[in-house]
Design a protein around this motif. Structure first.
Motif, mmCIF file in Angstrom:
data_model
loop_
_atom_site.group_PDB
_atom_site.id
_atom_site.type_symbol
_atom_site.label_atom_id
_atom_site.label_comp_id
_atom_site.label_asym_id
_atom_site.label_seq_id
_atom_site.Cartn_x
_atom_site.Cartn_y
_atom_site.Cartn_z
ATOM 1 N N UNK A 37 0.836 -1.206 0.000
ATOM 2 C CA UNK A 37 0.000 0.000 0.000
ATOM 3 C C UNK A 37 0.870 1.256 0.000
ATOM 4 N N UNK A 38 1.948 1.248 0.786
ATOM 5 C CA UNK A 38 2.833 2.406 0.854
ATOM 6 C C UNK A 38 3.504 2.678 -0.489
ATOM 7 N N UNK A 39 3.973 1.644 -1.157
ATOM 8 C CA UNK A 39 4.625 1.857 -2.453
ATOM 9 C C UNK A 39 3.620 2.364 -3.491
ATOM 10 N N UNK A 40 2.373 1.888 -3.427
ATOM 11 C CA UNK A 40 1.348 2.381 -4.360
ATOM 12 C C UNK A 40 1.068 3.862 -4.086
ATOM 13 N N UNK A 41 0.961 4.259 -2.824
ATOM 14 C CA UNK A 41 0.714 5.662 -2.472
ATOM 15 C C UNK A 41 1.887 6.545 -2.886
ATOM 16 N N UNK A 42 3.094 6.110 -2.556
ATOM 17 C CA UNK A 42 4.286 6.884 -2.886
ATOM 18 C C UNK A 42 4.437 7.025 -4.402
ATOM 19 N N UNK A 43 4.226 5.947 -5.109
ATOM 20 C CA UNK A 43 4.328 5.986 -6.566
ATOM 21 C C UNK A 43 3.286 6.894 -7.185
ATOM 22 N N UNK A 44 2.039 6.825 -6.705
ATOM 23 C CA UNK A 44 0.986 7.691 -7.230
ATOM 24 C C UNK A 44 1.316 9.158 -6.972
ATOM 25 N N UNK A 45 1.892 9.448 -5.820
ATOM 26 C CA UNK A 45 2.289 10.816 -5.497
ATOM 27 C C UNK A 45 3.342 11.323 -6.476
ATOM 28 N N UNK A 46 4.367 10.536 -6.728
ATOM 29 C CA UNK A 46 5.436 10.957 -7.630
ATOM 30 C C UNK A 46 5.000 10.965 -9.080
ATOM 31 N N UNK A 92 6.141 -5.311 -10.069
ATOM 32 C CA UNK A 92 5.553 -4.196 -10.812
ATOM 33 C C UNK A 92 5.870 -2.864 -10.130
ATOM 34 N N UNK A 93 5.936 -2.853 -8.802
ATOM 35 C CA UNK A 93 6.337 -1.631 -8.095
ATOM 36 C C UNK A 93 7.770 -1.243 -8.451
ATOM 37 N N UNK A 94 8.651 -2.215 -8.517
ATOM 38 C CA UNK A 94 10.039 -1.936 -8.882
ATOM 39 C C UNK A 94 10.117 -1.371 -10.305
ATOM 40 N N UNK A 95 9.380 -1.986 -11.233
ATOM 41 C CA UNK A 95 9.383 -1.499 -12.614
ATOM 42 C C UNK A 95 8.780 -0.099 -12.702
ATOM 43 N N UNK A 96 7.682 0.122 -11.974
ATOM 44 C CA UNK A 96 7.046 1.440 -11.978
ATOM 45 C C UNK A 96 7.925 2.509 -11.366
ATOM 46 N N UNK A 97 8.572 2.194 -10.242
ATOM 47 C CA UNK A 97 9.466 3.162 -9.612
ATOM 48 C C UNK A 97 10.679 3.450 -10.492
#
Length: 169
Positions: A37-46, A92-97
């Motif tokens: 959840x934290x990585x999704x929130x942080x990614x959406x913010x950036x 997918x979080x790693x690829x997105x970041x």
């Protein structure tokens, strides 16, 4: 194309599930869910922040009369990054970041541009012509060297049909 779809819809979810299970075994259920959840929130913010910056850059270039091609590619990659970050999972979080890092985006855009340039130069023998209604001649009439000249004729031959109709139900 089938291989690409197979990877996206079968292989990546299997990898995501196995990584989630391994991380869950190490940290436990709730910390794993919190991290996702934290990585999704942080990614959406950036993604939002960089997307707005890209939109401002597009508007600036358009106001100067320039084509914002780099910004369009950047915006597309930010869209992909957003989708990857919202998708639950660590891979997918790693690829997105990684797509949020400007150097990675520039490297990908450079390789795509070189691929497009290579493909477009190899296909320069194909030329497309459009019909200009202001001229009173066919576009194909100037191509005497075409072996297909007698077979290719525009369907309208420069004639316009005008009329009225009434719908009767």
């Amino acid at each position: 194309m089938f291989r690409l779809l197979f990877i996206f819809f079968i292989i990546i979810p299997i990898i995501e599930i196995s990584v989630l299970l391994q991380v869950g075994a190490i940290f436990g259920l709730w910390p794993t869910i919190a991290i996702v959840i934290f990585t999704a929130w942080l990614g959406a913010k950036y993604v939002r922040q960089q997307g707005l910056a890209t939109l401002n850059s597009v508007q600036t270039k358009m106001a100067q009369g320039q084509m914002p091609s780099d910004e369009i590619v950047t915006g597309l990659m930010l869209l992909v990054a957003g989708v990857l970050l919202v998708t639950p999972g660590f891979v997918t979080d790693f690829l997105g970041l990684s797509l949020l890092i400007p150097a990675v985006r520039h490297a990908i855009a450079g390789s795509v541009k070189s691929h497009i340039t290579t493909n477009s130069t190899s296909q320069q023998s194909f030329q497309f012509h459009s019909h200009n209604p202001a001229q009173n001649q066919d576009d194909f009439s100037n191509h005497q060297d075409s072996p297909f000249q007698e077979h290719i004729q525009p369907p309208h031959k420069g004639k316009t049909l005008d009329g009225e109709f009434e719908r009767k139900d």
